[in-house]
Design a protein around this motif. Structure first.
Motif, PDB file in Angstrom:
ATOM      1  N   PHE A   1       0.800  -1.219   0.000  1.00  0.00           N
ATOM      2  CA  PHE A   1       0.000   0.000   0.000  1.00  0.00           C
ATOM      3  C   PHE A   1       0.844   1.286   0.000  1.00  0.00           C
ATOM      4  CE2 PHE A   1      -3.117  -3.044   1.761  1.00  0.00           C
ATOM      5  CZ  PHE A   1      -4.160  -2.812   0.879  1.00  0.00           C
ATOM      6  N   LEU A   2       2.014   1.244   0.597  1.00  0.00           N
ATOM      7  CA  LEU A   2       2.844   2.451   0.655  1.00  0.00           C
ATOM      8  C   LEU A   2       3.835   2.540  -0.491  1.00  0.00           C
ATOM      9  CD1 LEU A   2       3.688   2.581   4.485  1.00  0.00           C
ATOM     10  CD2 LEU A   2       1.866   3.790   3.253  1.00  0.00           C
ATOM     11  N   GLY A   3       4.216   1.406  -1.037  1.00  0.00           N
ATOM     12  CA  GLY A   3       5.248   1.412  -2.062  1.00  0.00           C
ATOM     13  C   GLY A   3       6.622   1.254  -1.432  1.00  0.00           C
ATOM     14  N   GLY A   4       7.567   0.818  -2.241  1.00  0.00           N
ATOM     15  CA  GLY A   4       8.900   0.551  -1.729  1.00  0.00           C
ATOM     16  C   GLY A   4       9.599   1.775  -1.176  1.00  0.00           C
ATOM     17  N   LYS A   5       9.452   2.921  -1.857  1.00  0.00           N
ATOM     18  CA  LYS A   5      10.148   4.138  -1.408  1.00  0.00           C
ATOM     19  C   LYS A   5       9.612   4.626  -0.071  1.00  0.00           C
ATOM     20  CE  LYS A   5      11.398   5.770  -6.041  1.00  0.00           C
ATOM     21  NZ  LYS A   5      11.288   6.865  -7.039  1.00  0.00           N
ATOM     22  N   ASN A   6       8.289   4.696   0.041  1.00  0.00           N
ATOM     23  CA  ASN A   6       7.701   5.151   1.308  1.00  0.00           C
ATOM     24  C   ASN A   6       7.956   4.149   2.433  1.00  0.00           C
ATOM     25  OD1 ASN A   6       6.624   7.493   0.137  1.00  0.00           O
ATOM     26  ND2 ASN A   6       4.784   6.407  -0.527  1.00  0.00           N
ATOM     27  N   TYR A   7       7.976   2.876   2.087  1.00  0.00           N
ATOM     28  CA  TYR A   7       8.262   1.852   3.088  1.00  0.00           C
ATOM     29  C   TYR A   7       9.679   2.027   3.628  1.00  0.00           C
ATOM     30  CZ  TYR A   7       9.243  -2.791   5.026  1.00  0.00           C
ATOM     31  OH  TYR A   7       9.616  -3.824   5.850  1.00  0.00           O
ATOM     32  N   ALA A   8      10.614   2.299   2.740  1.00  0.00           N
ATOM     33  CA  ALA A   8      12.004   2.474   3.166  1.00  0.00           C
ATOM     34  C   ALA A   8      12.189   3.729   4.018  1.00  0.00           C
ATOM     35  CB  ALA A   8      12.917   2.536   1.947  1.00  0.00           C
ATOM     36  N   MET A   9      11.263   4.688   3.904  1.00  0.00           N
ATOM     37  CA  MET A   9      11.381   5.935   4.667  1.00  0.00           C
ATOM     38  C   MET A   9      10.871   5.789   6.100  1.00  0.00           C
ATOM     39  SD  MET A   9      10.227   8.709   1.758  1.00  0.00           S
ATOM     40  CE  MET A   9      10.290  10.070   2.943  1.00  0.00           C
ATOM     41  N   ILE A  10      10.162   4.704   6.409  1.00  0.00           N
ATOM     42  CA  ILE A  10       9.682   4.487   7.778  1.00  0.00           C
ATOM     43  C   ILE A  10      10.882   4.217   8.677  1.00  0.00           C
ATOM     44  CG2 ILE A  10       8.215   3.096   9.276  1.00  0.00           C
ATOM     45  CD1 ILE A  10       6.509   2.427   6.875  1.00  0.00           C
ATOM     46  N   SER A  11      10.977   4.923   9.780  1.00  0.00           N
ATOM     47  CA  SER A  11      12.110   4.760  10.688  1.00  0.00           C
ATOM     48  C   SER A  11      12.084   3.365  11.318  1.00  0.00           C
ATOM     49  CB  SER A  11      12.076   5.822  11.784  1.00  0.00           C
ATOM     50  OG  SER A  11      10.934   5.657  12.613  1.00  0.00           O
TER      51      SER A  11
ATOM     52  N   ASN B   1      11.127  -5.473  -7.713  1.00  0.00           N
ATOM     53  CA  ASN B   1      12.109  -4.785  -6.876  1.00  0.00           C
ATOM     54  C   ASN B   1      11.596  -4.603  -5.447  1.00  0.00           C
ATOM     55  OD1 ASN B   1      13.976  -4.449  -9.007  1.00  0.00           O
ATOM     56  ND2 ASN B   1      12.852  -2.655  -9.742  1.00  0.00           N
ATOM     57  N   GLU B   2      10.293  -4.325  -5.327  1.00  0.00           N
ATOM     58  CA  GLU B   2       9.715  -4.185  -4.004  1.00  0.00           C
ATOM     59  C   GLU B   2       9.578  -5.543  -3.317  1.00  0.00           C
ATOM     60  OE1 GLU B   2       6.055  -2.166  -4.660  1.00  0.00           O
ATOM     61  OE2 GLU B   2       6.986  -0.191  -4.882  1.00  0.00           O
ATOM     62  N   PHE B   3       9.456  -6.595  -4.116  1.00  0.00           N
ATOM     63  CA  PHE B   3       9.384  -7.940  -3.531  1.00  0.00           C
ATOM     64  C   PHE B   3      10.663  -8.285  -2.789  1.00  0.00           C
ATOM     65  CE2 PHE B   3      10.507 -12.461  -4.094  1.00  0.00           C
ATOM     66  CZ  PHE B   3       9.514 -13.026  -3.296  1.00  0.00           C
ATOM     67  N   LEU B   4      11.790  -7.745  -3.239  1.00  0.00           N
ATOM     68  CA  LEU B   4      13.052  -8.008  -2.552  1.00  0.00           C
ATOM     69  C   LEU B   4      13.028  -7.473  -1.123  1.00  0.00           C
ATOM     70  CD1 LEU B   4      15.606  -7.211  -5.413  1.00  0.00           C
ATOM     71  CD2 LEU B   4      14.817  -9.453  -4.630  1.00  0.00           C
ATOM     72  N   LEU B   5      12.311  -6.351  -0.915  1.00  0.00           N
ATOM     73  CA  LEU B   5      12.178  -5.820   0.438  1.00  0.00           C
ATOM     74  C   LEU B   5      11.416  -6.787   1.334  1.00  0.00           C
ATOM     75  CD1 LEU B   5      11.282  -2.088  -0.385  1.00  0.00           C
ATOM     76  CD2 LEU B   5      13.488  -2.984   0.400  1.00  0.00           C
ATOM     77  N   ALA B   6      10.346  -7.368   0.782  1.00  0.00           N
ATOM     78  CA  ALA B   6       9.575  -8.343   1.553  1.00  0.00           C
ATOM     79  C   ALA B   6      10.375  -9.626   1.773  1.00  0.00           C
ATOM     80  CB  ALA B   6       8.266  -8.666   0.835  1.00  0.00           C
ATOM     81  N   GLN B   7      11.168 -10.001   0.771  1.00  0.00           N
ATOM     82  CA  GLN B   7      11.957 -11.226   0.885  1.00  0.00           C
ATOM     83  C   GLN B   7      12.996 -11.110   1.992  1.00  0.00           C
ATOM     84  OE1 GLN B   7      14.445 -12.291  -2.510  1.00  0.00           O
ATOM     85  NE2 GLN B   7      13.718 -14.408  -2.370  1.00  0.00           N
TER      86      GLN B   7
END
Length: 328
Positions: free
Chosen positions: A102-112, A171-177
């Motif tokens: 729902f947030l996307g990879g970029k916004n997800y990476a910005m969460i502290s 690319n965002e799947f790698l974050l979940a992986q």
């Protein structure tokens, strides 16, 4: 050999494994002695600080997993179950996947990291409390009914996570992986102190109830006959299990079979019903396993795999062994 002697030996082995992990080949770049002493000392200090953070994370996660598994197996009266059967590991992965979806990879990476840690723990604990309240709210309901619902919910969370991972960008799947496997290499220092505070507070709250676990291991009827408020103690114990499991999972990721492995090894070492000894021994075994396992990952496999993969592989084989031994 007495149980106290065994505990002392395990304590010495725990300290030895920690020191070995901290000091093994700490000063690799001896050529700096001929060129730059300052560079050499800086590298040694950085390596020692990095290893100290890892060993602190192992201690926190190992203590939480061992403690929660021992008391969970006492409540369920089953030595082949772990708290992950409730579905918390899959819920953790589902939460991470939902945020990415729902947030996307970029916004997800910005969460502290602090907010991500609190979101993960809060979600897992809230789900556990709601599940316990619904499943065990009525007198007479069995804990096994809770376990059955936990298995079903875990399968649901796994299916939802897989479905959304198929839909998101590769690319965002790698974050979940990255969240699927536990890792001690990128633990944030601030989170370690938060996690340590939560761990100490949780164990301190539950500490007065440890003496009831010896009676709880006799079964529901015997516990009630001996004057224990069985339903209340079980509910508090399960909440503590949920908090500790959420803590270790949010800190380093899911390690499914670690609790099963170290606790059953502890049962083999200590032939006793006293939970004060079993809990302490399982914590020592857990820290030793994590320290030696992480050293093997770094020095033998050169980071080509993760510690959770090795533990789950060994734990899976040991789980099959326990099932086969139990069938006989």
């Amino acid at each position: 050999m007495s149980n106290r002697t065994k505990l002392l030996i395990l304590f010495i082995l725990t300290i030895a494994s920690i020191l070995f992990f901290l000091l093994f080949k700490l000063g690799l770049h001896w050529e700096y002695l001929l060129t730059s002493w300052d560079q050499f000392t800086d590298d040694v200090a950085y390596a020692f600080r990095n290893r100290s953070n890892k060993i602190l994370a192992m201690t926190i996660a190992g203590t939480a997993i061992a403690f929660s598994t021992v008391i969970f197996q006492t409540v369920t009266h089953n030595r082949i179950l772990t708290p992950s059967i409730i579905g918390l590991d899959w819920l953790f992965l589902l939460v991470q996947t939902l945020l990415i979806f729902f947030l996307g990879g970029k916004n997800y990476a910005m969460i502290s990291n602090e907010w991500m840690f609190l979101i993960s723990i809060g979600t897992l604990v809230a789900f556990s409390i709601i599940l316990f309240k619904i499943m065990l709210g009525k007198e007479g309901r069995s804990v096994y009914f809770l376990l059955l619902m936990g298995i079903i919910m875990g399968a649901l969370f796994n299916s939802l996570s897989t479905f959304m991972q198929v839909l998101i960008d590769p690319n965002e799947f790698l974050l979940a992986q990255d969240k699927m496997f536990a890792s001690f290499n990128n633990v944030q220092v601030k989170l370690l102190w938060w996690a340590l505070g939560i761990l100490i507070a949780t164990i301190a709250i539950f500490f007065p109830l440890i003496r009831y676990l010896d009676v709880l291991s006799l079964g529901r009827d015997q516990s009630v006959n001996l004057g224990i408020s069985y339903q209340r103690v079980v509910q508090i114990t399960l909440i503590i299990v949920a908090i500790l499991t959420a803590l270790s999972t949010a800190l380093v990721g899911p390690i499914t079979f670690l609790g099963l492995l170290v606790v059953n090894v502890t049962y083999e070492i200590f032939k006793t019903y006293k939970h004060s000894i079993l809990i302490t021994g399982s914590i020592f075994v857990s820290i030793i396993s994590l320290a030696i396992g992480q050293l093997i990952v770094e020095r033998v496999f050169t980071f080509s795999t993760t510690l959770s993969v090795i533990i789950n592989f060994i734990g899976g084989i040991y789980f099959i062994y326990l099932l086969l031994r139990g069938s006989k």
